[in-house]
Scaffold this active site. Structure first.
Site, short mmCIF file in Angstrom:
data_model
loop_
_atom_site.label_atom_id
_atom_site.label_comp_id
_atom_site.label_asym_id
_atom_site.label_seq_id
_atom_site.Cartn_x
_atom_site.Cartn_y
_atom_site.Cartn_z
N PRO A 175 30.74 70.39 27.11
CG PRO A 175 30.07 68.18 26.94
CD PRO A 175 29.88 69.40 27.77
CD GLU A 176 34.29 74.73 23.69
OE1 GLU A 176 34.67 75.07 22.56
OE2 GLU A 176 34.86 75.13 24.74
#
Length: 280
Positions: free
Chosen positions: A2-3
């Site tokens: 996840p960013e």
């Protein structure tokens, strides 16, 4: 992994359930994930009130009224599941197997916040003060008003490294990852292979603006659900349907009038997607 948009989406999903809530019980179903859990985590968290929820880079921090914060990182497969009396009817995604429920927070309102992590690359830590070494070396937040082309120019000055590689360096930009770096460089018309120190100030001003636009659009869409990411509500994120270059190898360039095709290359072990005709 996840960013920034996915992590911010999770933070916002947790906010109505944890802000000002008291942690009635914290359950650890194993000794640790990527690293062992802090030995005093349960003792410090139990009975504490959550005074705020913050995001720093790709971390979520639950500030407690005990001069400490619970730091959460989702890793590659971590998911947050919210259910219980304080939430209402909730249908658990059957693909989220309960044997991977490793950390459970129960609030005084009867809500359960569960970290489910099949691959166990996530982490939960207890931090104090400035957040310790994990947060100390992080660069500026790209969603802050102070993030401008001048910030990028200072970080890139004299650097021969490819601009894509430096954008992924968390000491340069906190939270930006592979997907959104590729999308931002496309919008700015910058080749990901270009030496960062040779990009002019006007183009860096435009790049900073495009980074903020891409991240804002992704947050509004709930992030990008490619493999494991889900919102805190259990829903998918939808920004992947707006990708212009990422994971579109061989597709026509979406820029009006450009006859190019999206190309994929590998930089530092990561895939970069770009149009060699209009990115230079």
């Amino acid at each position: 992994m996840p960013e920034l948009p996915e992590v911010e989406t999770v933070r916002r999903g947790l906010l109505p359930h944890l802000q000002d809530a008291r942690i009635a019980r914290l359950v650890l179903n194993r000794a640790g994930l990527r690293w062992p859990f802090p030995p005093d985590l349960v003792q410090v968290a139990t009975g504490a009130r959550v005074t705020g929820l913050r995001r720093r880079s790709k971390y979520v921090l639950l500030d407690l009224d005990r001069d400490a914060s619970i730091l959460l990182h989702l890793g590659m497969s971590g998911r947050i599941v919210i259910d219980g009396a304080g939430v209402g009817e909730f249908h658990r995604d059957p693909s989220i197997l309960p044997q991977h429920d490793h950390v459970v927070i129960e609030t005084d309102a009867g809500t359960r916040i569960t970290l489910n992590d099949a691959r166990r690359f996530g982490m939960v830590d207890l931090v104090r003060g400035d957040g310790g070494p994990l947060l100390a070396g992080l660069g500026p937040e790209p969603m802050d008003e102070a993030f401008t082309g001048a910030v990028l120019a200072a970080a890139f000055a004299g650097r021969r490294a490819p601009v894509k590689a430096l954008l992924l360096d968390q000491r340069v930009v906190a939270g930006l990852g592979n997907i959104y770096a590729s999308e931002s460089l496309f919008r700015a018309g910058i080749d990901p292979r270009r030496a960062a120190g040779r990009i002019g100030r006007a183009r860096l001003d435009a790049l900073a603006g495009h980074i903020q636009d891409v991240l804002a659009e992704a947050i509004a869409a709930g992030g990008s659900s490619l493999r494991d990411h889900r919102q805190a509500s259990g829903e998918l994120g939808y920004f992947q349907h707006s990708f212009r270059v990422y994971d579109r190898e061989g597709a026509p360039c979406p820029r009006p009038g450009c006859p190019g095709q999206i190309r994929r290359i590998v930089q530092s072990g990561r895939s970069s997607f770009f149009c060699p005709r209009c990115q230079h």
